[in-house]
Enzyme design. Structure first.
Site, mmCIF file in Angstrom:
data_model
loop_
_atom_site.group_PDB
_atom_site.id
_atom_site.type_symbol
_atom_site.label_atom_id
_atom_site.label_comp_id
_atom_site.label_asym_id
_atom_site.label_seq_id
_atom_site.Cartn_x
_atom_site.Cartn_y
_atom_site.Cartn_z
ATOM 1 N N SER A 14 0.946 -1.094 -0.002
ATOM 2 C CA SER A 14 0.165 0.256 -0.047
ATOM 3 C C SER A 14 0.809 1.423 -0.118
ATOM 4 O O SER A 14 2.076 1.221 0.334
ATOM 5 C CB SER A 14 -0.935 0.007 1.190
ATOM 6 O OG SER A 14 -0.040 0.135 2.417
ATOM 7 N N ARG A 16 0.646 5.802 0.785
ATOM 8 C CA ARG A 16 0.013 7.009 1.402
ATOM 9 C C ARG A 16 0.579 8.217 1.105
ATOM 10 O O ARG A 16 1.946 7.988 0.903
ATOM 11 C CB ARG A 16 -0.290 6.477 2.976
ATOM 12 C CG ARG A 16 1.189 6.725 3.598
ATOM 13 C CD ARG A 16 1.242 5.458 4.694
ATOM 14 N NE ARG A 16 2.124 4.476 4.218
ATOM 15 C CZ ARG A 16 1.775 3.410 4.152
ATOM 16 N NH1 ARG A 16 0.528 2.630 4.279
ATOM 17 N NH2 ARG A 16 2.716 2.635 3.566
ATOM 18 N N HIS A 235 14.909 4.961 0.769
ATOM 19 C CA HIS A 235 14.715 3.647 1.161
ATOM 20 C C HIS A 235 13.791 3.974 2.225
ATOM 21 O O HIS A 235 14.113 4.640 3.256
ATOM 22 C CB HIS A 235 15.988 3.139 1.191
ATOM 23 C CG HIS A 235 15.752 1.606 1.616
ATOM 24 N ND1 HIS A 235 14.369 1.096 2.225
ATOM 25 C CD2 HIS A 235 16.490 0.464 1.440
ATOM 26 C CE1 HIS A 235 14.521 -0.296 2.274
ATOM 27 N NE2 HIS A 235 15.761 -0.705 1.621
ATOM 28 N N ASP A 236 12.530 3.130 2.226
ATOM 29 C CA ASP A 236 11.845 3.379 3.192
ATOM 30 C C ASP A 236 12.272 2.853 4.626
ATOM 31 O O ASP A 236 12.042 3.541 5.708
ATOM 32 C CB ASP A 236 10.430 2.850 2.993
ATOM 33 C CG ASP A 236 10.396 1.277 2.700
ATOM 34 O OD1 ASP A 236 11.547 0.702 2.735
ATOM 35 O OD2 ASP A 236 9.476 0.691 2.081
ATOM 36 N N GLY A 405 3.850 -1.407 10.505
ATOM 37 C CA GLY A 405 2.547 -2.100 10.936
ATOM 38 C C GLY A 405 2.746 -3.239 11.905
ATOM 39 O O GLY A 405 1.751 -3.518 12.672
#
Length: 481
Positions: A14, A16, A235-236, A405
Protein backbone atom coordinates in the site's frame (compact mmCIF):
# COMPACT_ATOMS: atom_id res chain seq x y z
CA UNK A 1 7.92 28.87 13.58
CA UNK A 2 6.45 25.62 12.28
CA UNK A 3 7.28 23.83 9.03
CA UNK A 4 4.59 22.24 6.85
CA UNK A 5 5.60 19.35 4.57
CA UNK A 6 4.09 16.41 2.67
CA UNK A 7 5.38 12.83 2.49
CA UNK A 8 4.82 10.27 -0.23
CA UNK A 9 5.36 6.91 1.48
CA UNK A 10 5.11 3.89 -0.81
CA UNK A 11 5.12 0.34 0.52
CA UNK A 12 5.04 -2.97 -1.29
CA UNK A 13 1.34 -3.53 -0.49
CA UNK A 14 0.00 0.00 0.00
CA UNK A 15 0.97 3.63 -0.34
CA UNK A 16 -0.04 6.82 1.37
CA UNK A 17 0.32 10.56 1.16
CA UNK A 18 0.79 12.29 4.52
CA UNK A 19 0.98 15.93 5.55
CA UNK A 20 2.79 17.10 8.64
CA UNK A 21 3.51 20.13 10.76
CA UNK A 22 6.85 20.02 12.58
CA UNK A 23 7.70 22.36 15.44
CA UNK A 24 10.56 22.54 17.92
CA UNK A 25 9.27 19.69 20.07
CA UNK A 26 6.07 18.62 18.34
CA UNK A 27 5.04 16.61 15.32
CA UNK A 28 1.53 16.51 13.88
CA UNK A 29 1.13 13.88 11.16
CA UNK A 30 -2.10 13.40 9.19
CA UNK A 31 -2.86 10.72 6.60
CA UNK A 32 -4.37 12.39 3.53
CA UNK A 33 -4.71 9.42 1.21
CA UNK A 34 -4.10 5.68 1.38
CA UNK A 35 -4.22 3.42 -1.66
CA UNK A 36 -3.48 -0.20 -2.56
CA UNK A 37 -0.27 -1.23 -4.26
CA UNK A 38 0.81 -4.65 -5.39
CA UNK A 39 1.97 -6.85 -8.24
CA UNK A 40 0.08 -7.21 -11.51
CA UNK A 41 0.61 -10.11 -13.87
CA UNK A 42 1.45 -9.15 -17.45
CA UNK A 43 2.30 -11.39 -20.39
CA UNK A 44 6.04 -11.11 -19.68
CA UNK A 45 5.93 -11.39 -15.91
CA UNK A 46 5.10 -9.65 -12.66
CA UNK A 47 5.09 -5.83 -12.74
CA UNK A 48 4.04 -2.79 -10.73
CA UNK A 49 0.99 -0.89 -12.01
CA UNK A 50 3.06 2.27 -12.10
CA UNK A 51 0.51 4.47 -13.88
CA UNK A 52 -2.12 3.65 -11.26
CA UNK A 53 0.45 4.49 -8.59
CA UNK A 54 1.17 7.83 -10.25
CA UNK A 55 -2.54 8.66 -10.31
CA UNK A 56 -2.92 7.86 -6.61
CA UNK A 57 0.13 9.97 -5.71
CA UNK A 58 -1.10 13.02 -7.62
CA UNK A 59 -4.61 12.72 -6.18
CA UNK A 60 -3.14 12.51 -2.69
CA UNK A 61 -0.93 15.56 -3.24
CA UNK A 62 -3.87 17.51 -4.62
CA UNK A 63 -5.81 16.79 -1.44
CA UNK A 64 -2.80 17.63 0.74
CA UNK A 65 -2.47 21.09 -0.82
CA UNK A 66 -6.21 21.60 -0.51
CA UNK A 67 -6.05 20.73 3.19
CA UNK A 68 -2.89 22.72 3.93
CA UNK A 69 -1.85 25.58 1.61
CA UNK A 70 1.26 26.18 3.74
CA UNK A 71 3.11 23.04 2.58
CA UNK A 72 6.59 24.01 1.35
CA UNK A 73 8.25 20.66 0.63
CA UNK A 74 7.55 17.11 -0.57
CA UNK A 75 9.66 14.02 0.23
CA UNK A 76 9.41 10.54 -1.28
CA UNK A 77 10.30 7.13 0.11
CA UNK A 78 9.52 3.65 -1.18
CA UNK A 79 10.58 0.03 -1.21
CA UNK A 80 14.02 -0.71 -2.64
CA UNK A 81 15.67 -2.43 -5.65
CA UNK A 82 13.00 -1.94 -8.36
CA UNK A 83 13.44 0.60 -11.14
CA UNK A 84 12.30 1.96 -14.49
CA UNK A 85 14.57 2.08 -17.51
CA UNK A 86 14.14 5.45 -19.20
CA UNK A 87 14.77 6.98 -22.58
CA UNK A 88 14.34 10.71 -22.23
CA UNK A 89 11.16 11.23 -20.23
CA UNK A 90 9.63 7.94 -21.31
CA UNK A 91 9.73 4.59 -19.50
CA UNK A 92 10.74 1.72 -21.78
CA UNK A 93 8.41 -0.60 -19.87
CA UNK A 94 6.54 -0.93 -16.60
CA UNK A 95 8.94 -1.64 -13.73
CA UNK A 96 9.19 -5.32 -12.90
CA UNK A 97 8.15 -6.45 -9.44
CA UNK A 98 11.00 -7.84 -7.35
CA UNK A 99 9.07 -11.10 -6.85
CA UNK A 100 9.17 -11.85 -10.59
CA UNK A 101 11.12 -15.04 -11.23
CA UNK A 102 13.27 -13.58 -14.01
CA UNK A 103 15.84 -12.61 -11.38
CA UNK A 104 17.20 -16.20 -11.22
CA UNK A 105 18.96 -15.83 -14.55
CA UNK A 106 20.38 -12.50 -13.39
CA UNK A 107 21.94 -14.15 -10.33
CA UNK A 108 23.62 -16.76 -12.52
CA UNK A 109 24.89 -14.13 -14.97
CA UNK A 110 26.41 -11.92 -12.26
CA UNK A 111 27.98 -14.77 -10.30
CA UNK A 112 29.57 -16.09 -13.49
CA UNK A 113 31.57 -12.84 -13.61
CA UNK A 114 31.87 -11.93 -9.92
CA UNK A 115 31.74 -14.84 -7.43
CA UNK A 116 29.39 -14.40 -4.47
CA UNK A 117 32.11 -13.85 -1.87
CA UNK A 118 33.75 -11.16 -4.00
CA UNK A 119 30.44 -9.47 -4.74
CA UNK A 120 29.75 -9.25 -1.00
CA UNK A 121 33.19 -7.76 -0.38
CA UNK A 122 32.48 -5.10 -3.02
CA UNK A 123 28.87 -4.27 -2.10
CA UNK A 124 28.42 -5.36 1.53
CA UNK A 125 24.92 -6.52 0.61
CA UNK A 126 22.99 -9.53 1.84
CA UNK A 127 22.34 -11.94 -1.01
CA UNK A 128 18.79 -11.46 -2.17
CA UNK A 129 17.97 -12.73 -5.66
CA UNK A 130 16.08 -9.56 -6.51
CA UNK A 131 18.86 -7.06 -5.74
CA UNK A 132 19.03 -4.49 -8.53
CA UNK A 133 22.35 -5.79 -9.83
CA UNK A 134 20.69 -9.14 -10.59
CA UNK A 135 17.60 -7.52 -12.10
CA UNK A 136 19.74 -5.43 -14.46
CA UNK A 137 21.71 -8.51 -15.49
CA UNK A 138 18.40 -10.23 -16.30
CA UNK A 139 17.37 -7.44 -18.70
CA UNK A 140 17.75 -8.21 -22.41
CA UNK A 141 20.94 -6.47 -23.62
CA UNK A 142 18.99 -4.52 -26.22
CA UNK A 143 16.72 -3.14 -23.47
CA UNK A 144 19.69 -1.94 -21.45
CA UNK A 145 21.27 -0.45 -24.57
CA UNK A 146 18.08 1.45 -25.44
CA UNK A 147 17.93 3.11 -22.00
CA UNK A 148 19.74 6.30 -21.12
CA UNK A 149 19.19 6.03 -17.36
CA UNK A 150 17.79 3.86 -14.59
CA UNK A 151 15.54 5.44 -11.98
CA UNK A 152 14.73 3.63 -8.74
CA UNK A 153 11.08 3.98 -7.73
CA UNK A 154 11.33 7.03 -5.41
CA UNK A 155 13.68 8.71 -7.90
CA UNK A 156 11.15 8.03 -10.66
CA UNK A 157 8.46 9.80 -8.62
CA UNK A 158 10.85 12.71 -7.99
CA UNK A 159 11.49 12.88 -11.74
CA UNK A 160 7.75 13.07 -12.42
CA UNK A 161 7.49 15.95 -9.96
CA UNK A 162 10.60 17.96 -10.87
CA UNK A 163 12.07 16.76 -14.15
CA UNK A 164 15.40 16.06 -12.40
CA UNK A 165 16.91 12.57 -12.69
CA UNK A 166 18.99 11.54 -9.65
CA UNK A 167 19.68 8.56 -7.40
CA UNK A 168 19.26 9.15 -3.67
CA UNK A 169 22.09 7.38 -1.90
CA UNK A 170 20.20 5.31 0.72
CA UNK A 171 18.18 3.57 -1.97
CA UNK A 172 21.14 3.39 -4.35
CA UNK A 173 22.94 1.48 -1.61
CA UNK A 174 20.52 -1.43 -2.11
CA UNK A 175 21.42 -1.91 -5.78
CA UNK A 176 24.64 -3.86 -5.17
CA UNK A 177 26.47 -1.34 -7.35
CA UNK A 178 27.37 1.27 -4.74
CA UNK A 179 30.63 1.15 -2.79
CA UNK A 180 29.51 0.90 0.88
CA UNK A 181 32.64 2.66 2.11
CA UNK A 182 32.74 5.65 -0.27
CA UNK A 183 28.96 5.75 -0.95
CA UNK A 184 29.74 6.33 -4.64
CA UNK A 185 28.89 4.22 -7.68
CA UNK A 186 31.38 1.36 -8.01
CA UNK A 187 32.71 2.23 -11.44
CA UNK A 188 34.95 -0.83 -11.70
CA UNK A 189 32.12 -3.24 -10.84
CA UNK A 190 29.71 -1.57 -13.25
CA UNK A 191 32.28 -1.88 -16.06
CA UNK A 192 33.14 -5.46 -15.14
CA UNK A 193 29.49 -6.49 -15.40
CA UNK A 194 29.17 -4.76 -18.77
CA UNK A 195 26.46 -2.38 -17.60
CA UNK A 196 26.19 0.96 -19.42
CA UNK A 197 27.63 3.66 -17.12
CA UNK A 198 25.04 6.14 -18.36
CA UNK A 199 22.31 4.20 -16.57
CA UNK A 200 23.47 5.47 -13.19
CA UNK A 201 22.43 9.04 -12.36
CA UNK A 202 23.98 11.66 -10.15
CA UNK A 203 23.89 10.68 -6.47
CA UNK A 204 22.18 12.96 -3.94
CA UNK A 205 22.02 12.90 -0.15
CA UNK A 206 19.02 13.03 2.22
CA UNK A 207 18.23 16.70 2.75
CA UNK A 208 19.36 17.80 -0.71
CA UNK A 209 17.04 20.09 -2.65
CA UNK A 210 15.83 18.42 -5.86
CA UNK A 211 14.18 21.54 -7.20
CA UNK A 212 10.70 23.00 -7.50
CA UNK A 213 7.57 21.25 -8.68
CA UNK A 214 7.16 21.47 -12.44
CA UNK A 215 5.13 24.57 -13.17
CA UNK A 216 2.40 22.70 -15.05
CA UNK A 217 2.12 20.11 -12.29
CA UNK A 218 2.03 22.74 -9.54
CA UNK A 219 -0.92 24.37 -11.30
CA UNK A 220 -2.67 21.03 -11.71
CA UNK A 221 -2.21 20.17 -8.03
CA UNK A 222 -3.14 23.59 -6.70
CA UNK A 223 0.27 23.89 -5.04
CA UNK A 224 1.36 27.28 -3.71
CA UNK A 225 4.34 28.99 -5.30
CA UNK A 226 7.77 27.82 -4.22
CA UNK A 227 7.02 24.21 -3.21
CA UNK A 228 10.23 22.16 -3.40
CA UNK A 229 10.95 18.46 -3.58
CA UNK A 230 13.50 17.42 -0.95
CA UNK A 231 15.51 14.22 -0.96
CA UNK A 232 14.91 12.14 2.18
CA UNK A 233 16.02 8.66 3.12
CA UNK A 234 14.23 7.38 0.04
CA UNK A 235 14.60 3.75 1.00
CA UNK A 236 11.62 3.39 3.31
CA UNK A 237 13.70 1.65 5.96
CA UNK A 238 16.24 4.49 5.91
CA UNK A 239 13.41 6.89 6.73
CA UNK A 240 11.93 4.46 9.25
CA UNK A 241 15.21 4.26 11.16
CA UNK A 242 15.21 8.06 11.46
CA UNK A 243 11.70 7.74 12.92
CA UNK A 244 12.70 5.14 15.54
CA UNK A 245 12.80 6.88 18.95
CA UNK A 246 16.19 5.39 19.82
CA UNK A 247 17.41 7.36 22.82
CA UNK A 248 19.68 4.56 24.05
CA UNK A 249 22.95 3.55 22.42
CA UNK A 250 22.27 -0.16 22.97
CA UNK A 251 19.08 -0.24 20.89
CA UNK A 252 18.27 -2.52 17.98
CA UNK A 253 15.37 -2.00 15.61
CA UNK A 254 12.85 -4.05 13.68
CA UNK A 255 10.99 -2.24 10.90
CA UNK A 256 8.14 -4.68 10.41
CA UNK A 257 5.73 -4.57 7.50
CA UNK A 258 5.63 -6.74 4.40
CA UNK A 259 9.29 -7.36 5.23
CA UNK A 260 10.97 -7.41 8.61
CA UNK A 261 14.20 -5.39 8.54
CA UNK A 262 16.12 -6.34 11.68
CA UNK A 263 19.37 -4.76 12.77
CA UNK A 264 21.51 -1.99 14.19
CA UNK A 265 22.50 1.52 13.22
CA UNK A 266 26.30 1.75 12.90
CA UNK A 267 28.89 4.33 11.96
CA UNK A 268 30.84 1.95 9.68
CA UNK A 269 29.96 -1.13 7.61
CA UNK A 270 30.73 -4.63 8.83
CA UNK A 271 31.97 -6.60 5.82
CA UNK A 272 33.52 -9.87 6.98
CA UNK A 273 33.37 -13.55 6.14
CA UNK A 274 31.14 -14.01 9.18
CA UNK A 275 28.69 -11.26 8.15
CA UNK A 276 28.51 -12.75 4.65
CA UNK A 277 27.86 -16.23 6.05
CA UNK A 278 25.08 -14.77 8.23
CA UNK A 279 23.67 -12.96 5.17
CA UNK A 280 23.77 -9.51 6.78
CA UNK A 281 23.61 -6.37 4.71
CA UNK A 282 25.21 -2.92 4.96
CA UNK A 283 22.85 -0.34 3.52
CA UNK A 284 23.12 3.42 3.58
CA UNK A 285 21.36 5.40 6.26
CA UNK A 286 20.69 9.10 6.71
CA UNK A 287 23.70 11.24 7.68
CA UNK A 288 26.17 8.62 6.52
CA UNK A 289 25.01 6.03 9.04
CA UNK A 290 24.94 2.33 8.14
CA UNK A 291 21.88 0.13 8.39
CA UNK A 292 23.43 -3.19 9.37
CA UNK A 293 20.53 -5.58 9.07
CA UNK A 294 19.02 -8.81 7.90
CA UNK A 295 15.87 -9.09 5.79
CA UNK A 296 13.28 -11.47 7.24
CA UNK A 297 10.20 -12.36 5.22
CA UNK A 298 7.94 -10.33 7.53
CA UNK A 299 4.17 -10.01 7.69
CA UNK A 300 4.01 -11.10 4.05
CA UNK A 301 3.71 -14.65 5.43
CA UNK A 302 0.58 -13.73 7.39
CA UNK A 303 -1.03 -11.45 4.81
CA UNK A 304 -0.60 -14.01 2.01
CA UNK A 305 -2.03 -16.74 4.23
CA UNK A 306 -5.04 -14.58 5.08
CA UNK A 307 -5.51 -13.78 1.40
CA UNK A 308 -5.56 -17.50 0.58
CA UNK A 309 -8.04 -18.25 3.37
CA UNK A 310 -10.30 -15.39 2.30
CA UNK A 311 -10.34 -16.78 -1.23
CA UNK A 312 -11.68 -20.01 0.27
CA UNK A 313 -14.25 -18.70 2.73
CA UNK A 314 -14.67 -14.93 2.60
CA UNK A 315 -13.45 -11.98 4.69
CA UNK A 316 -11.40 -12.58 7.85
CA UNK A 317 -11.21 -10.27 10.86
CA UNK A 318 -7.44 -10.18 11.38
CA UNK A 319 -7.71 -8.74 14.89
CA UNK A 320 -10.02 -11.54 15.97
CA UNK A 321 -7.79 -14.15 14.32
CA UNK A 322 -4.72 -12.84 16.17
CA UNK A 323 -6.64 -12.84 19.45
CA UNK A 324 -7.54 -16.49 18.86
CA UNK A 325 -3.91 -17.24 18.01
CA UNK A 326 -2.77 -15.60 21.25
CA UNK A 327 -5.13 -17.89 23.17
CA UNK A 328 -3.69 -21.09 21.64
CA UNK A 329 -2.26 -23.06 24.55
CA UNK A 330 -0.86 -26.13 22.79
CA UNK A 331 2.75 -25.88 21.52
CA UNK A 332 3.09 -25.17 17.81
CA UNK A 333 6.11 -25.94 15.60
CA UNK A 334 8.17 -23.20 14.00
CA UNK A 335 9.61 -23.09 10.48
CA UNK A 336 12.34 -21.11 8.72
CA UNK A 337 10.69 -17.78 7.95
CA UNK A 338 13.52 -17.02 5.52
CA UNK A 339 12.98 -20.03 3.29
CA UNK A 340 13.10 -18.68 -0.31
CA UNK A 341 10.12 -20.81 -1.30
CA UNK A 342 7.95 -18.45 0.74
CA UNK A 343 8.81 -15.38 -1.35
CA UNK A 344 6.49 -15.64 -4.40
CA UNK A 345 2.76 -14.92 -4.22
CA UNK A 346 0.52 -17.95 -4.07
CA UNK A 347 -0.67 -20.63 -1.69
CA UNK A 348 1.25 -19.58 1.42
CA UNK A 349 -0.53 -21.97 3.83
CA UNK A 350 0.25 -24.86 1.50
CA UNK A 351 3.93 -23.94 1.27
CA UNK A 352 4.28 -23.53 5.01
CA UNK A 353 2.59 -26.90 5.53
CA UNK A 354 5.12 -28.49 3.16
CA UNK A 355 8.01 -26.97 5.12
CA UNK A 356 6.64 -28.29 8.39
CA UNK A 357 6.13 -31.80 6.98
CA UNK A 358 9.64 -31.77 5.49
CA UNK A 359 11.13 -31.12 8.93
CA UNK A 360 8.98 -33.81 10.51
CA UNK A 361 6.51 -31.55 12.31
CA UNK A 362 2.72 -31.80 12.22
CA UNK A 363 0.74 -29.08 10.49
CA UNK A 364 -1.25 -27.12 13.10
CA UNK A 365 -4.98 -27.76 12.95
CA UNK A 366 -7.23 -24.74 12.48
CA UNK A 367 -6.40 -21.22 11.37
CA UNK A 368 -5.77 -19.89 14.87
CA UNK A 369 -3.05 -22.47 15.55
CA UNK A 370 -1.63 -22.00 12.03
CA UNK A 371 -1.50 -18.24 12.60
CA UNK A 372 0.25 -18.81 15.93
CA UNK A 373 2.79 -20.96 14.08
CA UNK A 374 3.47 -18.12 11.60
CA UNK A 375 3.85 -15.46 14.29
CA UNK A 376 6.04 -17.70 16.47
CA UNK A 377 8.28 -18.39 13.47
CA UNK A 378 8.60 -14.69 12.66
CA UNK A 379 9.41 -13.87 16.29
CA UNK A 380 12.06 -16.59 16.37
CA UNK A 381 13.63 -15.25 13.16
CA UNK A 382 13.60 -11.67 14.46
CA UNK A 383 15.17 -12.63 17.79
CA UNK A 384 17.86 -14.72 16.09
CA UNK A 385 18.72 -11.82 13.76
CA UNK A 386 19.09 -9.44 16.72
CA UNK A 387 21.46 -11.85 18.49
CA UNK A 388 23.52 -12.33 15.33
CA UNK A 389 23.73 -8.60 14.64
CA UNK A 390 25.04 -7.98 18.14
CA UNK A 391 27.76 -10.62 17.76
CA UNK A 392 28.84 -9.50 14.28
CA UNK A 393 28.97 -5.81 15.21
CA UNK A 394 30.42 -6.49 18.67
CA UNK A 395 27.63 -4.46 20.23
CA UNK A 396 25.56 -5.00 23.34
CA UNK A 397 21.81 -4.86 22.72
CA UNK A 398 19.62 -3.89 25.66
CA UNK A 399 16.30 -2.98 24.05
CA UNK A 400 14.47 -3.57 20.78
CA UNK A 401 12.36 -0.94 19.00
CA UNK A 402 9.69 -2.46 16.76
CA UNK A 403 8.11 0.03 14.35
CA UNK A 404 5.85 -0.13 11.31
CA UNK A 405 2.63 -2.07 10.92
CA UNK A 406 3.98 -4.93 13.02
CA UNK A 407 3.89 -2.65 16.08
CA UNK A 408 0.09 -3.13 16.07
CA UNK A 409 0.49 -6.90 16.36
CA UNK A 410 0.60 -7.38 20.13
CA UNK A 411 1.16 -11.13 19.84
CA UNK A 412 4.20 -10.63 17.62
CA UNK A 413 5.68 -7.94 19.88
CA UNK A 414 5.29 -10.09 23.00
CA UNK A 415 6.76 -13.16 21.33
CA UNK A 416 9.78 -11.18 20.08
CA UNK A 417 10.36 -9.96 23.66
CA UNK A 418 10.04 -13.52 24.96
CA UNK A 419 12.37 -15.08 22.42
CA UNK A 420 14.98 -12.30 22.54
CA UNK A 421 14.81 -11.96 26.32
CA UNK A 422 14.71 -8.19 25.86
CA UNK A 423 12.13 -5.45 26.31
CA UNK A 424 10.37 -4.52 23.08
CA UNK A 425 9.19 -0.92 22.61
CA UNK A 426 6.49 -0.94 19.95
CA UNK A 427 5.73 2.09 17.80
CA UNK A 428 5.37 4.41 16.13
CA UNK A 429 3.49 2.62 13.37
CA UNK A 430 4.21 5.45 10.91
CA UNK A 431 7.96 5.61 11.61
CA UNK A 432 8.73 5.77 7.89
CA UNK A 433 6.56 8.82 7.22
CA UNK A 434 7.86 10.43 10.42
CA UNK A 435 11.48 10.01 9.33
CA UNK A 436 10.59 11.36 5.90
CA UNK A 437 9.01 14.56 7.24
CA UNK A 438 11.70 15.16 9.88
CA UNK A 439 14.48 15.12 7.29
CA UNK A 440 12.47 17.57 5.19
CA UNK A 441 11.84 19.83 8.16
CA UNK A 442 15.49 19.82 9.09
CA UNK A 443 16.47 20.75 5.54
CA UNK A 444 13.85 23.50 5.32
CA UNK A 445 14.30 25.20 8.66
CA UNK A 446 16.85 23.54 10.89
CA UNK A 447 18.38 26.73 12.23
CA UNK A 448 15.01 28.31 13.05
CA UNK A 449 13.65 25.19 14.74
CA UNK A 450 16.58 23.38 16.25
CA UNK A 451 19.70 25.53 16.12
CA UNK A 452 22.76 25.06 13.95
CA UNK A 453 23.60 21.44 14.81
CA UNK A 454 20.80 18.95 14.24
CA UNK A 455 21.96 15.34 14.55
CA UNK A 456 19.60 12.41 14.13
CA UNK A 457 19.46 12.08 17.90
CA UNK A 458 17.78 15.49 18.10
CA UNK A 459 15.16 14.44 15.56
CA UNK A 460 14.56 11.19 17.43
CA UNK A 461 13.99 13.10 20.64
CA UNK A 462 11.01 14.74 18.91
CA UNK A 463 9.67 11.29 18.01
CA UNK A 464 10.15 10.04 21.56
CA UNK A 465 8.30 13.05 22.94
CA UNK A 466 5.41 12.73 20.49
CA UNK A 467 4.90 8.93 20.55
CA UNK A 468 4.69 6.87 23.72
CA UNK A 469 5.67 3.29 22.82
CA UNK A 470 3.85 0.20 24.06
CA UNK A 471 6.21 -1.80 26.28
CA UNK A 472 6.45 -5.59 26.13
CA UNK A 473 8.56 -7.17 28.88
CA UNK A 474 9.90 -10.68 28.27
CA UNK A 475 8.10 -13.40 30.15
CA UNK A 476 10.19 -15.85 32.14
CA UNK A 477 9.28 -18.83 29.99
CA UNK A 478 8.93 -18.95 26.23
CA UNK A 479 5.65 -20.82 25.94
CA UNK A 480 6.22 -22.33 22.49
CA UNK A 481 9.91 -23.16 22.27
Amino acid sequence: MSIHVAAIDLGATSGRVMRAVVDTDALDLVEVARFPNGPVQRDDGLHWDIEALRGHILAGLRQAFLDDPHIISIGIDSWAVDYALMTGERMLAEPFHYRDDRTARGVAAVHAVVPPHELYALSGLQHLPFNTVFQLAAEPPEQRAAADRMLLIPDLVAFWLTGRAVAEVTNASTTGLLDPRTRQWNEALIARLGLPRGLFPELVQPGDDLGPLRADLAAELGAPAGVRVTAVGSHDTASAVVGVPMVRHDAAYINCGTWGLVGLELEHPVITDDSRAANFTNEGGVDGRVRFLHNVMGLWLLSESVRAWEAESGPIDLGALLAEAAAVSKPVPIFDANDPRLMPPGDMPGRIAELLLEQGDPVPEGRAAFTRCIVESLAAAFAAAIRTAAVLAEREVGVIHLVGGGALNALLCQLVADRAGLTVLAGPVEATAIGNVLVQARAAGAAQLFGSNVPLERLRAIVAAAHQPVTYVPRAVVPHA
